[in-house]
Each structure stands twice: as structure tokens, then as C-alpha cells.
Scaffold this active site. Structure first.
Site, PDB file in Angstrom:
ATOM      1  N   ASN A  10       1.171  -0.076  -9.107  1.00 18.33           N
ATOM      2  CA  ASN A  10      -0.047   0.671  -8.453  1.00 18.33           C
ATOM      3  C   ASN A  10       0.113   1.992  -8.193  1.00 18.33           C
ATOM      4  O   ASN A  10       0.619   2.178  -7.015  1.00 18.33           O
ATOM      5  CB  ASN A  10      -0.725  -0.357  -7.539  1.00 18.33           C
ATOM      6  CG  ASN A  10      -2.108   0.074  -7.116  1.00 18.33           C
ATOM      7  OD1 ASN A  10      -2.670   1.226  -7.269  1.00 18.33           O
ATOM      8  ND2 ASN A  10      -2.765  -0.716  -6.189  1.00 18.33           N
ATOM      9  N   ARG A  79      -2.206  -0.818 -12.873  1.00 23.49           N
ATOM     10  CA  ARG A  79      -3.362  -0.699 -12.487  1.00 23.49           C
ATOM     11  C   ARG A  79      -4.126   0.408 -12.612  1.00 23.49           C
ATOM     12  O   ARG A  79      -3.586   1.494 -12.316  1.00 23.49           O
ATOM     13  CB  ARG A  79      -3.453  -1.169 -10.735  1.00 23.49           C
ATOM     14  CG  ARG A  79      -4.940  -0.913 -10.438  1.00 23.49           C
ATOM     15  CD  ARG A  79      -5.063  -1.091  -8.632  1.00 23.49           C
ATOM     16  NE  ARG A  79      -6.627  -1.080  -8.194  1.00 23.49           N
ATOM     17  CZ  ARG A  79      -6.863  -0.040  -7.540  1.00 23.49           C
ATOM     18  NH1 ARG A  79      -6.091   0.393  -6.566  1.00 23.49           N
ATOM     19  NH2 ARG A  79      -8.306  -0.089  -7.100  1.00 23.49           N
ATOM     20  N   HIS A 168     -13.230  -3.059  -8.449  1.00 26.67           N
ATOM     21  CA  HIS A 168     -13.004  -4.397  -7.810  1.00 26.67           C
ATOM     22  C   HIS A 168     -13.084  -5.564  -8.968  1.00 26.67           C
ATOM     23  O   HIS A 168     -12.842  -6.659  -8.648  1.00 26.67           O
ATOM     24  CB  HIS A 168     -13.717  -5.027  -6.695  1.00 26.67           C
ATOM     25  CG  HIS A 168     -13.547  -4.334  -5.265  1.00 26.67           C
ATOM     26  ND1 HIS A 168     -14.337  -4.124  -4.329  1.00 26.67           N
ATOM     27  CD2 HIS A 168     -12.329  -3.553  -4.972  1.00 26.67           C
ATOM     28  CE1 HIS A 168     -14.235  -3.431  -3.212  1.00 26.67           C
ATOM     29  NE2 HIS A 168     -12.669  -3.103  -3.634  1.00 26.67           N
ATOM     30  N   ARG A 229     -17.631   4.089   3.860  1.00 30.41           N
ATOM     31  CA  ARG A 229     -18.636   4.512   2.705  1.00 30.41           C
ATOM     32  C   ARG A 229     -20.064   4.162   3.155  1.00 30.41           C
ATOM     33  O   ARG A 229     -19.997   2.786   3.633  1.00 30.41           O
ATOM     34  CB  ARG A 229     -18.057   4.018   1.468  1.00 30.41           C
ATOM     35  CG  ARG A 229     -16.861   4.734   0.975  1.00 30.41           C
ATOM     36  CD  ARG A 229     -16.670   4.228  -0.422  1.00 30.41           C
ATOM     37  NE  ARG A 229     -15.093   3.720  -0.168  1.00 30.41           N
ATOM     38  CZ  ARG A 229     -14.802   2.924  -1.051  1.00 30.41           C
ATOM     39  NH1 ARG A 229     -15.093   2.486  -1.885  1.00 30.41           N
ATOM     40  NH2 ARG A 229     -13.207   2.553  -0.789  1.00 30.41           N
ATOM     41  N   GLU A 369      -4.783  -9.564  -6.393  1.00 36.43           N
ATOM     42  CA  GLU A 369      -5.082  -8.610  -7.728  1.00 36.43           C
ATOM     43  C   GLU A 369      -3.818  -8.143  -8.519  1.00 36.43           C
ATOM     44  O   GLU A 369      -3.679  -8.158  -9.646  1.00 36.43           O
ATOM     45  CB  GLU A 369      -5.497  -7.216  -7.246  1.00 36.43           C
ATOM     46  CG  GLU A 369      -7.061  -7.341  -6.950  1.00 36.43           C
ATOM     47  CD  GLU A 369      -7.562  -6.284  -6.038  1.00 36.43           C
ATOM     48  OE1 GLU A 369      -7.200  -6.136  -4.710  1.00 36.43           O
ATOM     49  OE2 GLU A 369      -8.403  -5.443  -6.533  1.00 36.43           O
TER      50      GLU A 369
END
Ligand code: ADP
Length: 396
Positions: A10, A79, A168, A229, A369
Site C-alpha cells: 500500500n 492497493r 472504501h 472532511r 483490507e
């Protein structure tokens, strides 16, 4: 058959996170290009300056050298944040795929170029094993157009690919598979809402095993309230601010870094700090928590409507997995949908927290993940013995 050795990479703009399966040993290199920091799951390692991603990966492979499984590294899973409209599943990487990921950088300028750095470094260092790209967007790529189209001129969709993509995806896919397995029911028979609540937060409506709507949009800015955010906002307010003199970079910074829990509370982007402040009487912190929970509630209601029913709600991410009060508060008004929480089990962070006899199941499922990327990589690379948990669950 033993699980194959899969390296999961990743790569961020200044970081490289690597995890080696099946054992799960992990190394993180932070601040590449500066005074780098190296953290390993298996003990202290000396820090040292790492200038580039390929150097970081070489260092990681050295550190993992004594920990390789018997068969060595048989595949590498990467990823990749944005797969655009092109990729709805993982894909084996060749030069052509690399070029497309590069081209998709236009849609994810912060992420795809960094992901590519990791891919190039790993393909150079491990040229003899298959490399697989697993995309954050892929799980949502099959959404119906009523969910992915914005109400903008169609040319913007056709010519500039402006639409909802969602993110996601690997997490939503993983936790809904796990949820189905935990419920002992095939995922294709279930209508699920998955709530990934971390620093970034998103919801997905997963009907019969497919994501049919999700709250993040063209970018990960849309939808639920997040750490920093804004989530959903009337674009007219942004026009107003731009006309008032805010420039584009300032707007970007405000929406991505200065909003959300941090912006509303004025305290922190971290849920624990915001909760503490609210409990101590800070009214803005209390308002931030209210907005956070309310957006979750109305999204669950919307997705029940989108799916024509609701069998289970799945919480994951740092907040979803740990914050019993947010779970209880966000679902408190959803009794009319058949949602009821068992307070005792909820407080214990139990896996099944729905009240006995409630129509809708509620689950807490830790996301993983990297595990999912490893499983998808092994399956895509056609490795024998990839009968891992997540893949086995896909068959259900
Ligand atoms: P990321 O999206 O960066 O992976 P995480 O999934 O780790 O983030 O989630 C981070 C959020 O989880 C933070 O807001 C943090 O406050 C929250 N969190 C972590 N542990 C707890 C806890 N025990 N109780 C409440 N919130 C928690």
C-alpha cells in the site's frame, strides 16, 4: 493446502505499508524523502533516510527476509485507489494495466501516482511473480446509473467521466462477506448497509452481494461527516464562498482538512476527543456528534429505500468498531425499520449487537483490507491453496 505467500503493498505519496501473508508481518516506512521512520510489527528496527519508494521496498524486503513463508513470495497485491469505470475487479498487472492506472491519475491525482510508485518498485524487485492491482473503487463499479449519475450535463459524464465512483470498496466488500458468514446466510440473499467509520467515513448499500449505492462520490469528500472532511454539502455554498474571495486551494484545504468533526467542534478530528469535549459541556462538540450520527441514520434509511428492505447493518472502522455510543445514537431513531440494539452487547463491542427478535441484525465487524487484498490477489493470480476465509465466503 497451506496459504500462499502474498505480499500486500500500500504505497502512499510519502509512505509505504507492506504486509506479508499468511503470517501477517508488517512494515511501515513513513516520511519517504525526509527523515524516514520505519516501524515493524515484529520489533524495533533502526530508522534511516529513505529517499524513494524503491529504496523503501528494498529495505522492507530485507527486514522481512527471514520471515518469508516456505514457498517464498508467490504474488504481490497492490492497493490502488482509483480503477475508474474500467475495473470492476482485481486485475493482473502488466505494462498495459500500469498505463491505464497512470491514465486514471487524472481522477485521483494524490493517490494513483503514489500507488504506481509502489507497483513499479515491486515489479522491478520481484519480476518473476504475478502482481495484482486491487482497486478501492472496484466493488462499487457495478452501481446502477441512477446511483452513479450526478444531475449535471451528460457530457460531463461522457467526456470527463464525472460521476459517483465510491471508495472504501475493499472494506465494504470484506465486512459484508464476513457479516453474511457470521449470520450463516449467503450474501446474495441479503440486503446490507455497511458503515465504514474511521477518519474517512462512508456507507454502502450492498444488495445481493453487490454495492448498489455508496456515499462517497467522484472523490472521497461526499456523504457522511468525517474527521476533517465535510461530507455532503450544497455546491451552491461553495460557489458563494468562491465569489466571496476564497481561492480554489483554500476551498480544497477547507473541505478536506478543516471541516468535519474538526471543523464543527473546533476541538479535534479524533472522535474520542470530540466525545470528551461534548461530555464536558462543549456545545459545538455536541453539535458535531449530532451531525455525525444524523447523517448515518438518514443514509441507512435512504439505503433501505434503495434496496427495498434491510436485513443487517454492519459497523466497521476505528469508530464503528469501538464507539458504542455512536452506534446506539445513530440507530436510535430507526426502530420503524425494525432496527433495535441490545445495549449490553453493544457496550461490550460484541459481534452481534441487534436486540433479540429485532427484524434487522446489527453487527460489528473489524475490517481487514490487507487480508482481503491478499485473498483477492491469490485468487486473481490463480494460486493454489487460496481457500482463505474471505474467498470461501464469496462462495456462500
Ligand atoms: P483511518 O480511517 O485513518 O484508518 P481509523 O479506522 O483508525 O482511521 O479510525 C480513526 C477514528 O477511530 C478516530 O476518530 C478515533 O477517535 C476513532 N477511535 C479509535 N478507537 C476508538 C475508541 N475506542 N472509541 C471511539 N473512537 C475510537
Amino acid at each position: 493446502m497451506p496459504e500462499p505467500g502474498v505480499l500486500v503493498v500500500n504505497a502512499g505519496s510519502s509512505s509505504l505499508k507492506v504486509k506479508l501473508f499468511p503470517a501477517g508481518d508488517a512494515v511501515l516506512v513513513e516520511r519517504i524523502g525526509e527523515d524516514s521512520n520505519v516501524v515493524a510489527s515484529f520489533g524495533p528496527v533502526p530508522g534511516r533516510a529513505v529517499a524513494r519508494h524503491d529504496e523503501a521496498l528494498r529495505l522492507v524486503l530485507d527486514l522481512l527476509g527471514g520471515r518469508l513463508p516456505a514457498g517464498g513470495i508467490e504474488a504481490v497485491g497492490h492497493r490502488v485507489v482509483h480503477g475508474g469505470m474500467r475495473y470492476s475487479r482485481p486485475v493482473r498487472i502488466d505494462d498495459g494495466v500500469e498505463a491505464i492506472i497512470q491514465e486514471l491519475s487524472a481522477l485521483a491525482p494524490l493517490h494513483n501516482p503514489a500507488n504506481l510508485e509502489g507497483i513499479r518498485a515491486a515489479r522491478a524487485l520481484l519480476p518473476d511473480v504475478p502482481h495484482v492491482a486491487v482497486f478501492d473503487t472496484a466493488f462499487h463499479a457495478g452501481m446502477p446509473r441512477r446511483a452513479y449519475l450526478f444531475g449535471l450535463p451528460m457530457a460531463l459524464y461522457r467526456e470527463r467521466r464525472v460521476r459517483r465512483y465510491g471508495f472504501h470498496g475493499t472494506s465494504h466488500d470484506y465486512v459484508t462477506r464476513r457479516a453474511a458468514a457470521l449470520l450463516g446466510r449467503p450474501r446474495v440473499s441479503l440486503k446490507l448497509v455497511s458503515l465504514h467509520l474511521g477518519n474517512g467515513a462512508s456507507a454502502a448499500a450492498v444488495s445481493e452481494g453487490r454495492s448498489i449505492d455508496t456515499s462517497m462520490g467522484f472523490t472521497p469528500l461526499d456523504g457522511l461527516l468525517m474527521g476533517t472532511r465535510s461530507g455532503e454539502i450544497d455546491p451552491g455554498a461553495l460557489i458563494h464562498l468562491l465569489r466571496g474571495g476564497l481561492d480554489v486551494d483554500g476551498l480544497d484545504r477547507m473541505l478536506n482538512r478543516e471541516s468535519g468533526l474538526l471543523g464543527l467542534s473546533g476541538v479535534s478530528n479524533d472522535m474520542r476527543d470530540v466525545r470528551q469535549a461534548a461530555d464536558a459541556g462543549n456545545a459545538d462538540a455536541a453539535a458535531a456528534l449530532e451531525v455525525f450520527g444524523y447523517r448515518i441514520a438518514k443514509t441507512v434509511g435512504a439505503y433501505a429505500a434503495a434496496m427495498g428492505g434491510l436485513d443487517a447493518i454492519v459497523f466497521t472502522g476505528g469508530i464503528g468498531e469501538n464507539d458504542a455510543r455512536i452506534r446506539a445514537e445513530s440507530l436510535a431513531g430507526l426502530g420503524f425499520l425494525g432496527v433495535r440494539i441490545d445495549e449490553t452487547r453493544n457496550r461490550r463491542n460484541a459481534t452481534r449487537i441487534g436486540a433479540d427478535g429485532a427484524v434487522v441484525e446489527v453487527l460489528v465487524v473489524p475490517t481487514d483490507e490487507e487480508r482481503m487484498i491478499a485473498d483477492r490477489t491469490a485468487a486473481t493470480a490463480g494460486l493454489a491453496g487460496h481457500g482463505s476465509r474471505a474467498e470461501a465466503e464469496e462462495a456462500t
